[in-house]
Each structure stands twice: as C-alpha cells, then as structure tokens.
Design a protein around this motif. Structure first.
Motif, PDB file in Angstrom:
ATOM      1  N   VAL A 252      49.620  44.563  39.728  1.00  0.00           N
ATOM      2  CA  VAL A 252      50.839  44.578  40.557  1.00  0.00           C
ATOM      3  C   VAL A 252      51.706  45.728  40.071  1.00  0.00           C
ATOM      4  N   ILE A 253      52.142  46.612  41.032  1.00  0.00           N
ATOM      5  CA  ILE A 253      53.003  47.736  40.676  1.00  0.00           C
ATOM      6  C   ILE A 253      54.189  47.740  41.634  1.00  0.00           C
ATOM      7  N   SER A 254      55.392  48.009  41.148  1.00  0.00           N
ATOM      8  CA  SER A 254      56.579  48.130  42.008  1.00  0.00           C
ATOM      9  C   SER A 254      57.533  49.125  41.383  1.00  0.00           C
ATOM     10  N   GLY A 255      58.451  49.636  42.240  1.00  0.00           N
ATOM     11  CA  GLY A 255      59.436  50.581  41.742  1.00  0.00           C
ATOM     12  C   GLY A 255      60.016  51.432  42.856  1.00  0.00           C
ATOM     13  N   GLU A 256      60.700  52.501  42.529  1.00  0.00           N
ATOM     14  CA  GLU A 256      61.252  53.428  43.506  1.00  0.00           C
ATOM     15  C   GLU A 256      61.178  54.836  42.956  1.00  0.00           C
ATOM     16  N   TYR A 257      61.187  55.795  43.872  1.00  0.00           N
ATOM     17  CA  TYR A 257      61.137  57.184  43.467  1.00  0.00           C
ATOM     18  C   TYR A 257      61.766  58.046  44.545  1.00  0.00           C
TER      19      TYR A 257
ATOM     20  N   GLY B  17      58.026  61.555  36.034  1.00  0.00           N
ATOM     21  CA  GLY B  17      58.546  60.779  34.915  1.00  0.00           C
ATOM     22  C   GLY B  17      59.203  59.483  35.333  1.00  0.00           C
ATOM     23  N   ASN B  18      59.315  59.211  36.666  1.00  0.00           N
ATOM     24  CA  ASN B  18      59.890  57.938  37.066  1.00  0.00           C
ATOM     25  C   ASN B  18      59.043  56.800  36.528  1.00  0.00           C
ATOM     26  N   ALA B  19      59.652  55.876  35.775  1.00  0.00           N
ATOM     27  CA  ALA B  19      58.928  54.731  35.240  1.00  0.00           C
ATOM     28  C   ALA B  19      58.875  53.623  36.269  1.00  0.00           C
TER      29      ALA B  19
END
Length: 777
Positions: free
Chosen positions: A769-774, A716-718
């Motif tokens: 392009v995709i970025s984020g953290e989990y 569920g991390n966006a």
C-alpha cells in the motif's frame, strides 16, 4: 251704423303659439269668436318633432256660452299636454249660407246681419293668410307656376331668373351673407364661397381633387374615397416647400395644383406626429411593387421630417426596400400592431436595408436612431436561405460608432420548413444595438440555414455594445455570429434551440478587445453552443448549454483568455465529447499570467452512456483555474497535460498501479491492483493497493505514478508505504519516494544511520500500500 246682434270681426282669427301646462285643459278663452265649433282647427308639435300636426280630432271645442250664436270658445285635449309641447288653434271658415235673408219677399234684417258677419269672418281669414303667400312684383314677366317636386332636388331660380326650377344642391350658384334680419341669399356665386362662409369642410374623393381646391376659400377638406389615404386636411399658407418636396407620396402634405412647389402653402393632414404607412399607399391588396414604393416613400419622409412611422395590421407583399440616412441625428422608428398582426412579406429578397452616409461620432455626437417594434418579417420563399430581414449599415466617412438600433417584439420567420432568411438582423459598424423579445423561426428541415443576428464591423469602428435579451430562436445555422472589431456582446435570458451553432464569434483579425457577457441563456444545438476565437474578458454565467453531436464540443475557446465560466449546466453527447475545450494557437509567456481565466462552479453532465471529458486544457494553455465543478460519473473532470494551470478535481479518479523491475520490467502474476488520484492545484494526491502472487521482473522494484511529477519540485518527496509477503525482501525500514525522472515511485530500504538502498523485486507474493502527494507542472 245701426247696432246689430253681430259685430264685424277685425281680429286675427288664430292664437299665438302656446305651450301645454301639464293638463288636458280646458284652455280658454280664445282671443276671437266663432259661429260654429266646426270652424276651429288645432295643431300641435311635441318636443323633437319638426312640424305641427293637425290634432283637432283628439280635442273638444266648446263655446263659452253654447246658446250664443257667435262667442268665444275653449279647447280641451284628449290627454295632458306637457310644457314641452307647442300648439295653436286657428279659425278656418268656409263661406256658406245657413239661413234665408228674405221671407215672403221681405228682407229679414236679423238674418241678413248674420250672413254678412259670416262673410266678414271669411274675408278676415283670407286677409290673414294672404300675407303668408308667395308674391311677385307688378313688373315680373316670368312664369309664376311652380314645377312639381323632384326627389333629391331643391326649388331654385333658373339662370335667366324668370322661373323656378328643380336643381341639384351642388349646382346652386348662390352666395349667402348675414343681413339685419338674418341669413339672406343675395346673388349668384360659387360653392367654395358658400363653404367658406359656412366654415364647413370640403369633401373630396382624392388627392387630385384636394389639390384642385382654392385654399383662399376652402380651409378644411376631407378625403373620403382613397381608402387608407382618407383623412382631414387643413390648408396652411406658409412656405411648405421643404416638407412638400420630402413628401413625394403626398402622405401628409398636398400642394395645390396651381402652386405645386408648396412655397405658397399646402394642405396638411391633421395627425398626432406619427405617420401612418397607409397614408402613403401601403395596402394589403396592393402588388409588391406598389407597396414597396409606398413604404419606401413613407420611410424616407419620416427620416427627413418626423421620425415615427406606424404600419397598421395586415399582410403586405413587398420587394426589397432600401433607404439612406444622410444627416446626423435622423431617426426612423417603425411600429406595427404586433408580430402576428402586421406582417411584411418578401419572397426571397432582402427585407429592409438602411444605410448611412456622412460623418458621425460616438463620443459627443448625436448619431442616428432606428427602432423596429411589433412587426412580423416574413420570408415566403419555398427553399434555401436568402435575403436579410433587417440590415443596418453604420459604416461612414467618420470614425467610431454610428447609428443605434432597437429591435423589439418582432418575429423573423419563414413560411415553410425548407426555407429561411439568410440573415435576420445584420448590423455593420452599428454603435449600439438592442434586440429584445424577438423571435426567429427558420428552416426546420435544414437547421444549417440562416443567421439570426450577424454582427459585423470594419477596422477603426470597434462597434459596441450589443444587447440581445429575452429572444427565442428555433432552427438556425448560427443564432448569433460576430466578427472582428466587435466589442461588448451581452446575451441575456435567451432560448436558442434546434440550431447548428449557438454563438460563434471569430475575432482573429482584430483580437483583444472583445467581450461576451452571457447570463441565464439556454442553447441547445447540434455542433457548438459557444465558440470564441480571440475573444477576451468574457463571462458566461448561469446558462444551460447542450449539444447533440456525439463526440462534439459544447464550449470552445481558442486564444480566449481572461474568461470566467461559472454556474452553468453543460452537457455534451456521448463518446469523446467535451464540455469545455480550451485551445491556444498562440501563447505569449510575458502576458499569460495577467490574463487568467476561471472555470468554477459548473455542473457537467454527459448524454448517453459513453465516457466524455469535462474540461480539456490544451498543452499550450496557461493561466486557467478549474475548480468545484461537479461531474457526471462518466466524465473525466479535467485534462491538463501541461500541468501549467490551477486545476482542482471535485472527486478522485481511478488509475492503475503497475509494479516493474528496473533491470527487467517483467510482469506480475495473480495481480490485484487499485489506485485513486485527485488533483489539488499543482499537487496530486494518490493511494494504491497492490497484491500479486509472483513476479518475473529483476532489479530494483518501482511503481508507475498517476501523473508525471514536477522535476523541480517532486524529487525527494517522501511517501507512505506498507509492504508484506514473501516477495518483500528487505533488511531495513521500507521507504517510497519519487524517482529522478518524475515518472516512477522507487521502493527503498534503510537501516538507521546508513544510506538507503533499493528493494529488489523477487518472484514471491507481495502486498503493498502506497499513498502520498507530490507536485506537478
């Protein structure tokens, strides 16, 4: 008697002993008169001279009244006479006729009186000198003539006492006492009695001659002909049986031959409390067997009596030496003149082995003390590794820790590049040890030989602590090796270069209570700089650690928790090498959280051009924090497959994003992709750029993840996403989220107020392009 012009002299016809007054004279008047100035002789003795010399030729003798036939006189020297010069004058007439006493058959009274007065003068001088001549009693029947002088001998009575003969001074059988008039020889006796009276030492050539002396008469003696055993001895009449028994080589105590037990006294060498090995017969010209006997005797004596032993400079060949400390509180402190000056040499045998026996105690007990200082311990074998240079065994019938050891400023070395000591310093169940400023030089041609320091302990002893500081070692199989039941090893400011292993500590039998504290040390070896197995609570700080084996490991930790590694520079060599490899053969989930470890603030570099790994945390490793460790660009910063550790990367790393279809994976054409990732504790930060001209996959679009997400925390991390191009076919706003398996990023679309649906992959161009953290782990 009728008056005459000449009196009959009755005076002593010589002066008293006079001194100069700083002038040449004249010195006058004389105490007696002379007929002629030629009658006078003058004698003088300057300061420092032992006898009077005739100086008449340099003097002027003059009558007070030159016209008088018989008158007083003066003496004038040729130079000033100082007050330090003694002198006297003496009349020395010889009878002669100078005038005729008859003329024409008739006596001339005037001339006769003059001649009689001259004769009276001679008689006065004869009477003066006769009191100074040797004389014999009237009943003496021996020989009165004196023998001619002989060099090196003195005049003495023969054994019968009837004549004087030449004798050697040592053969004089006389006894001297002080009488009313001074020193008087009164009879025959012995040389010892003369020495006793004069209070002078006896000079003897050997200990055997010393033992033969009579201690009742000779109190001081000097041995002069036994080389290093020479010295000054004083006789003591005390009961010295205990030290005499301990001093088997007679280094300090020599009992009389007539009473060899020492119960009635002994000769005692004068010393300052430190024994000298030369007193016991140690000599650089001796055989190994003779030197071994001498040094063993010296060590045994100082263990029992003094504690301190000096070995003077020189090269001494030896065989193995073994001594035993049997009483608590004994000491053996051995000091040389320097590692290059005092060299003890063994040819492939053990060096010095010290054992202990009897109960001792670490807590509240005195134990034993052993020190070796400023010595060279040399192995002269030509090949291989053999012998222990120094070995101290503290195992005893008692419990806990036993003797303490200090080795300082020593050299432990071999004499060829193909040989080495098997062990430099071997310590078995030693309670406390310090090895400092000590040098090891092993087999340069074979650096797998030898162990510099070997720490051993038996069950129940838990030996600790050990301090190894300021030492240097070159070419060694293992510089420091430790085993089970060893605790508290401190290594400070050392340099170990050219060896196979640096520090190898295997505590698999005991485990638990073992700690390495290493600070400011340089280790440059072939295989492992540090290897710790079941060694806990260690600290490695401010060190330079390096190995030269391609694909090797610098620091290896096996089941070694509660470890701090910080502020070090660590460098492996080449492909597949590892700076710090953390392994765990066993892991207890109940305790790992309280036994955390830290790898922080180190600098990792790699030798060569191939990629390597900075920190490897095995899959079953837990509780490590790895952070702020700058790395060489060829190093992967940290591998943590379990994601059960707190890892922080100092820089991001590359990863390759791949777009696939969920139904048919397919493949992209004309793809250009790039991805970066960074670990922050239990989270991964990432970003990626994807561009392709077409794709053969079918079904929902998905992108692989840099690392597997935590199933518990990652679903569920966006994420942020941007999509464009003919291949981006969607009716709602694009979304990116982590899939339920934690391995893929799912591409979704949603219209406000409706449920999200998948974005299906198409065979068209796409830019994304995709970025984020989990979370991971």
């Amino acid at each position: 008697m009728a008056a005459t012009p000449y009196i009959l002299p009755r005076e002593t016809r010589e002066s008293a002993i006079l001194v100069g007054n700083g002038t040449a004279g004249p010195y006058a008047p004389s105490p007696y008169r002379i007929f002629d100035i030629a009658d006078v002789k003058v004698f003088a003795k300057a300061f420092g001279e032992t006898v009077f010399s005739d100086v008449t030729a340099g003097c002027t003798i003059a009558k007070v009244d030159p016209a008088s036939a018989y008158d007083f006189f003066t003496v004038t020297f040729g130079a000033a006479v100082p007050a330090s010069t003694a002198w006297y004058h003496q009349a020395r007439r010889v009878a002669n006729r100078s005038v005729a006493v008859t003329r024409g058959g008739t006596l001339d009274s005037n001339q006769l009186e003059q001649e009689l007065s001259k004769e009276a003068s001679v008689e006065s001088e004869v009477r003066r000198d006769i009191d100074r001549a040797a004389s014999f009693p009237r009943d003496f029947v021996g020989q009165t003539g004196l023998p001619p002088a002989e060099a090196g001998k003195v005049l003495a009575w023969n054994d019968d006492g009837d004549r004087l003969v030449n004798k050697s001074p040592v053969d004089l059988p006389v006894d001297a006492i002080v009488g009313a008039a001074g020193l008087t020889v009164i009879g025959k006796n012995t040389v010892p009695e003369i020495r006793d009276f004069l209070d002078t030492p006896a000079y003897v050539a050997s200990r055997a001659e010393l033992a033969a002396l009579d201690g009742a008469k000779d109190k001081v003696a000097i041995i002069w002909n036994e080389g290093g055993r020479n010295g000054r001895f004083v006789f003591s009449s005390s009961n010295l049986s205990t030290p005499v028994t301990a001093d088997t080589a007679q280094g300090i105590y020599v009992a009389p031959a007539s009473a060899p037990t020492g119960a009635s006294g002994a000769w005692v060498r004068q010393n300052d409390g430190v024994a000298n090995a030369a007193w016991y017969g140690l000599d650089r010209s001796n055989t190994a067997a003779a030197n071994t006997a001498a040094l063993t005797a010296a060590m045994n004596f100082v263990i029992a009596r003094i504690g301190a032993l000096r070995i003077p400079g020189g090269d001494y060949d030896l065989n193995a030496i073994s001594v035993n400390m049997t009483v608590s509180g004994q000491a053996l402190h051995v000091t040389g003149d320097g590692a290059g000056e005092t060299n003890l040499r063994w040819n492939g045998t053990d060096g010095i082995v010290i054992t202990t026996s009897g109960p001792r105690s670490w807590v509240g007990g005195s134990g034993n003390a052993v020190t070796f200082h400023r010595l060279g311990l040399v192995n002269t074998a030509t090949t291989g590794a053999a012998g222990r240079a120094l070995s101290l065994d503290g195992t005893s019938a008692g419990n806990f820790f036993n003797p303490a050891l200090v080795v300082s400023e020593c050299s432990i070395r071999s004499t060829t590049v193909n040989a080495s000591w098997a062990k430099g310093v071997e310590l078995t169940s030693v309670g406390s040890a310090t090895i400092e400023k000590t040098f090891w030089y092993g087999a340069q041609a074979n650096n797998t030989l030898g162990i510099f320091v070997d720490l051993i302990a038996s069950a129940g002893h838990d030996a600790s602590p050990y301090h190894i500081r300021g030492c240097e070692g070159y070419f060694c199989g293992t510089f420091i090796r430790a085993g089970s039941y060893i605790e508290g090893v401190h290594v400070t400011d050392c340099d170990f270069v050219g060896g196979y292993y640096g520090i190898d500590w295997d505590a698999t039998v005991s485990g638990g209570e073992a700690q390495l504290c290493m600070v400011g040390t340089h280790i440059n070896v072939h295989t492992r700089a540090v290897r710790l197995n079941l060694v806990e609570w260690s600290q490695i700080t401010g060190c330079l650690l390096w190995t030269d084996t391609v694909g090797g490991t610098v620091v290896e930790l096996i089941d070694s928790s509660s470890t701090t590694i910080t502020g070090n520079s660590i460098a492996p060599q080449g492909l597949n090498s590892i700076c710090i490899d953390v392994k765990a053969n066993t892991w207890n989930a109940a305790t790992f959280d309280t036994r955390r470890s830290t790898i922080v603030g180190n600098v990792f570099e790699v030798g060569g051009t191939d990629p390597a790994l900075a920190v490897n945390l095995a899959a079953n490793v837990r509780g490590f924090t790895v952070a702020n460790n700058p790395c060489d660009t060829l190093l992967t910063e940290c591998s943590d497959p379990s994601y059960a550790n707190n890892v922080h990367w100092t820089r991001d790393a590359a990863w390759t994003p791949i777009v696939t279809g969920a139904t048919t994976a397919g493949a992209a054409t004309g793809a250009t992709v790039a991805g970066r990732k960074r670990r922050r504790g239990n989270k991964i930060e990432f970003s990626c750029n994807i561009a392709y001209t077409g794709h053969s996959g079918t079904g929902p679009m998905q992108v692989n993840m840099p690392d597997t997400a935590s199933v518990a925390n990652g679903i569920g991390n966006a994420l942020s996403v941007y999509c464009a191009g003919a291949g981006a076919v969607f009716t709602g706003a694009p979304q990116a989220l982590i899939g339920s398996g934690g391995t893929n990023i799912l591409l979704r679309q949603a219209v406000s107020g409706t449920a999200a649906t998948s974005i299906n992959i198409t065979n068209g161009a796409l830019t994304m392009v995709i970025s984020g953290e989990y979370a991971v782990g």
